[in-house]
Design a protein around this motif. Structure first.
Motif, PDB file in Angstrom:
ATOM      1  N   LEU A  72       0.840  -1.160  -0.102  1.00 44.83           N
ATOM      2  CA  LEU A  72       0.157   0.071   0.051  1.00 44.83           C
ATOM      3  C   LEU A  72       0.836   1.262   0.274  1.00 44.83           C
ATOM      4  CD1 LEU A  72      -2.784  -1.041   2.672  1.00 44.83           C
ATOM      5  CD2 LEU A  72      -2.963  -1.281   0.071  1.00 44.83           C
ATOM      6  N   VAL A  73       2.278   1.008  -0.094  1.00 40.56           N
ATOM      7  CA  VAL A  73       3.127   2.293   0.182  1.00 40.56           C
ATOM      8  C   VAL A  73       3.424   2.785  -1.338  1.00 40.56           C
ATOM      9  CG1 VAL A  73       5.450   3.063   0.542  1.00 40.56           C
ATOM     10  CG2 VAL A  73       4.284   1.103   1.939  1.00 40.56           C
ATOM     11  N   ASP A  74       3.395   4.156  -1.452  1.00 36.79           N
ATOM     12  CA  ASP A  74       3.766   4.911  -2.811  1.00 36.79           C
ATOM     13  C   ASP A  74       5.112   5.055  -2.665  1.00 36.79           C
ATOM     14  OD1 ASP A  74       4.005   6.541  -4.933  1.00 36.79           O
ATOM     15  OD2 ASP A  74       1.872   7.469  -4.630  1.00 36.79           O
ATOM     16  N   TRP A  75       5.864   4.193  -3.293  1.00 38.79           N
ATOM     17  CA  TRP A  75       7.367   4.326  -3.169  1.00 38.79           C
ATOM     18  C   TRP A  75       7.776   5.459  -4.209  1.00 38.79           C
ATOM     19  CZ3 TRP A  75       9.698   2.170   0.755  1.00 38.79           C
ATOM     20  CH2 TRP A  75       9.259   0.899   1.226  1.00 38.79           C
ATOM     21  N   ALA A  76       7.159   5.879  -5.161  1.00 41.41           N
ATOM     22  CA  ALA A  76       7.526   6.986  -5.995  1.00 41.41           C
ATOM     23  C   ALA A  76       7.464   8.297  -5.383  1.00 41.41           C
ATOM     24  CB  ALA A  76       6.612   6.839  -7.198  1.00 41.41           C
ATOM     25  N   ALA A  77       6.293   8.320  -4.619  1.00 47.79           N
ATOM     26  CA  ALA A  77       6.320   9.564  -4.119  1.00 47.79           C
ATOM     27  C   ALA A  77       7.086   9.807  -2.708  1.00 47.79           C
ATOM     28  CB  ALA A  77       4.560   9.416  -3.187  1.00 47.79           C
ATOM     29  N   LEU A  78       7.358   8.616  -2.088  1.00 49.69           N
ATOM     30  CA  LEU A  78       8.420   8.746  -1.194  1.00 49.69           C
ATOM     31  C   LEU A  78       9.910   8.917  -1.621  1.00 49.69           C
ATOM     32  CD1 LEU A  78       7.624   5.472   1.105  1.00 49.69           C
ATOM     33  CD2 LEU A  78       7.209   7.665   1.530  1.00 49.69           C
ATOM     34  N   ALA A  79      10.067   8.439  -2.725  1.00 50.26           N
ATOM     35  CA  ALA A  79      11.427   8.832  -3.279  1.00 50.26           C
ATOM     36  C   ALA A  79      11.558  10.300  -3.468  1.00 50.26           C
ATOM     37  CB  ALA A  79      11.580   8.018  -4.499  1.00 50.26           C
ATOM     38  N   ARG A  80      10.573  11.020  -3.668  1.00 53.11           N
ATOM     39  CA  ARG A  80      10.502  12.723  -3.948  1.00 53.11           C
ATOM     40  C   ARG A  80      10.558  13.398  -2.901  1.00 53.11           C
ATOM     41  NH1 ARG A  80       6.527  10.881  -7.824  1.00 53.11           N
ATOM     42  NH2 ARG A  80       4.979  11.647  -6.376  1.00 53.11           N
ATOM     43  N   LEU A  81      10.480  12.855  -1.605  1.00 51.22           N
ATOM     44  CA  LEU A  81      10.462  13.553  -0.406  1.00 51.22           C
ATOM     45  C   LEU A  81      11.895  13.817  -0.012  1.00 51.22           C
ATOM     46  CD1 LEU A  81       7.698  11.566   1.626  1.00 51.22           C
ATOM     47  CD2 LEU A  81       7.553  13.672   0.752  1.00 51.22           C
ATOM     48  N   ARG A  82      12.259  14.897   0.605  1.00 54.09           N
ATOM     49  CA  ARG A  82      13.535  15.397   0.945  1.00 54.09           C
ATOM     50  C   ARG A  82      13.802  14.747   2.449  1.00 54.09           C
ATOM     51  NH1 ARG A  82      14.117  21.583  -0.419  1.00 54.09           N
ATOM     52  NH2 ARG A  82      16.212  20.934   0.359  1.00 54.09           N
ATOM     53  N   GLY A  83      12.925  14.597   3.121  1.00 53.03           N
ATOM     54  CA  GLY A  83      13.015  14.234   4.440  1.00 53.03           C
ATOM     55  C   GLY A  83      13.529  12.751   5.081  1.00 53.03           C
ATOM     56  N   THR A  84      13.338  12.525   6.175  1.00 57.88           N
ATOM     57  CA  THR A  84      13.912  11.323   6.755  1.00 57.88           C
ATOM     58  C   THR A  84      12.865  10.013   6.376  1.00 57.88           C
ATOM     59  OG1 THR A  84      14.957  12.103   8.506  1.00 57.88           O
ATOM     60  CG2 THR A  84      14.875   9.778   8.528  1.00 57.88           C
TER      61      THR A  84
END
Length: 407
Positions: free
Chosen positions: A318-330
Motif C-alpha cells: 500500500l506504499v507509494d514508493w515513487a512519492a516517497l522517493a521524491r520526499l526530502r526528509g527522513t
C-alpha cells in the motif's frame, strides 16, 4: 515540652469549595497552587506580584487575585492559609491572625512557627502518598519518590481490596529495553492474571511477574500462519470472559504496525472492555538510541514511517514508493530487513540519490544493539554481508550523518 519535638498529626484536608488564602505570588505559591486548585479549593491569592506561571492560573480563572499587600482580616472565613511572602513582618502578622482565628497556617519562611507542615506528596492511580519527616524536606521527597515509583511500576506490592475491572489492556512495551515501557504499562503488568506477549516485546519484564501469572507466547499459539491473529484475538476474549485481567504486551506501540486495532475490534465485538496504553515506537526511539535524530534543523523537516514487510512490486503493498522517493526528509522503514534491497532499488529508480546515507540498527535499545551504515545503492548487499537480522530499524536520509563522530 517543645512543640517542635512532637510529631505532626497527619490528616487529609478536604478543601473543595472552601476558602484558602495564599499570601505571596512567588515560587512557593507556584508550587503549591496547582495542588490546591486540583483539590477544588476556593483560592484567593493576595500579593503585589506573581510569577508568569501563577499569572497564567489567574488568567484561566483558577485563582482569584487581590493585587495588594496582606492586611489584617484577610483570613476571615479561611480554612487554610499558605504564608509565603518576602516580608517577614507580614508573614508574622498573618501567622498571628491565623492563630487567633484557628486557621491552619503553613509558613514557608519559618516552619517552626507554622501550625501545619506541607508534606511531600505524590499520586499514583488514585492513591495520594504524603510523607513528613519533620525538618528534613529532602528526605521527605526521597521517601515520597520511592513509594510512588514502587506503586507505579508494581515493585511495591499493594494489592487492591476492591474488585478490579476485568478486561484487556493493549500495552505497548516499547522498543525492547524494559526500562522504556510506560509507567502505566508496567503497573498493569504487575496487576495482570494473564499476559499474552509478542516475541518483540520487552521479554525481561516477564521474569518479574509473580508465579501465578499465566504467560502466553503469542508466537507459539497453535494454528497456521494465516490464523495466528485470529487465535490471539480468541485467546484475549477467552481469558477476559473468564474474569481475568489480561495484558496484551506488544513491542513498540500497539497501533504502529502492531495490529492493535484488529485486537481492539475483536474485543469490542465480543463485548470485552479494553484500554490502550501507548508505547514508545521503535521508529523514533531506536534511531535515537543509535545517535540518529529523525529530524534536525537545516537537514530534515519531516520523517515518514513505512512498513517494509512486502516488496515494492508486491501487489499487496500500500506504499507509494515513487512519492516517497521524491520526499526530502527522513524515511524510516520498519520490518524491512528482508526486502531492503528491493526497497532501495525502488527508491533509486524513482529518483532518490543512490548516495543517500542509510543506517540499519539491529535490536535497538537492548544490550545486543548494533548499527550498520551504508548508502542507498549498497545497503542491500551490506545487510546480507553483515548478517543483519530482524528486528531492525532502517533509517534513510541525511540525518544518518548528523551527530558526534563515531569511531
Amino acid at each position: 515540652m517543645d512543640r517542635n519535638d512532637v510529631p505532626a498529626y497527619p490528616v487529609g484536608l478536604r478543601l473543595a469549595g472552601r476558602r484558602v488564602v495564599v499570601l505571596g505570588g512567588g515560587q512557593v505559591a507556584q508550587r503549591r497552587l496547582p495542588s490546591l486548585v486540583s483539590a477544588g479549593a476556593d483560592v484567593v491569592l493576595i500579593s503585589t506580584s506573581a510569577t508568569a506561571s501563577v499569572e497564567a492560573m489567574i488568567a484561566a480563572g483558577e485563582v482569584r487575585w487581590e493585587r495588594r499587600r496582606y492586611a489584617y482580616g484577610d483570613l476571615e472565613g479561611a480554612w487554610y492559609v499558605v504564608v509565603a511572602t518576602d516580608d517577614p513582618e507580614a508573614n508574622a502578622a498573618a501567622s498571628a491572625e491565623a492563630e487567633e482565628r484557628r486557621v491552619w497556617c503553613v509558613r514557608s519562611d519559618d516552619a517552626d512557627a507554622a501550625t501545619a507542615w506541607t508534606p511531600a506528596t505524590g499520586r499514583s492511580e488514585g492513591v495520594t502518598v504524603a510523607v513528613l519527616t519533620g525538618s528534613d524536606p529532602r528526605r521527605s521527597a526521597a521517601v515520597r519518590d520511592a513509594v510512588v515509583e514502587g506503586l507505579r511500576d508494581g515493585s511495591l506490592a499493594a494489592p487492591r481490596r476492591r474488585a478490579r475491572t476485568v478486561g484487556v489492556a493493549l500495552v505497548g512495551g516499547g522498543p525492547g529495553d524494559p526500562d522504556l515501557i510506560t509507567v502505566r504499562g508496567r503497573r498493569l503488568l504487575a496487576e495482570a492474571d494473564v499476559v499474552v506477549a509478542d516475541r518483540l516485546g520487552p521479554r525481561d519484564l516477564l521474569d518479574e511477574l509473580p508465579p501465578h501469572v499465566e504467560v502466553i507466547d503469542a508466537a507459539k499459539i497453535p494454528y497456521g500462519r494465516a490464523m495466528a491473529q485470529e487465535a490471539i484475538n480468541a485467546a484475549l476474549v477467552e481469558h477476559a470472559k473468564a474474569g481475568k485481567a489480561v495484558v496484551r504486551l506488544k513491542g513498540g506501540d500497539p497501533f504502529v504496525f502492531g495490529r492493535g486495532m484488529e485486537e481492539a475490534q475483536a474485543l469490542a465485538e465480543a463485548g470485552i472492555p479494553y484500554t490502550v496504553v501507548p508505547g514508545i515506537s521503535s521508529s523514533i526511539s531506536v534511531p535515537g538510541a543509535a545517535g540518529i535524530p529523525v529530524t534536525h534543523r537545516g537537514v530534515a523537516h519531516e520523517f515518514t514511517v513505512v512498513s517494509g514487510h512486502v516488496a515494492p512490486d508486491d501487489p499487496r503493498s500500500l506504499v507509494d514508493w515513487a512519492a516517497l522517493a521524491r520526499l526530502r526528509g527522513t524515511l524510516v522503514v520498519l520490518m524491512g530487513v528482508e526486502k531492503i534491497g528491493a526497497i532501495a532499488a525502488a527508491l533509486v529508480a524513482h529518483g532518490r540519490d543512490a548516495d543517500t546515507p542509510v543506517a540499519v540498527v539491529q535490536e535497538g535499545t537492548t544490550a545486543a544493539q548494533r548499527r550498520v551504515d551504508a548508502v542507498l545503492g549498497t545497503v542491500g548487499g551490506v545487510v546480507k554481508a553483515e548478517g543483519v537480522r530482524p528486528p531492525a530499524v532502517i533509517v534513510i536520509g541525511d540525518v544518518v550523518t548528523v551527530g558526534a563522530d563515531r569511531e
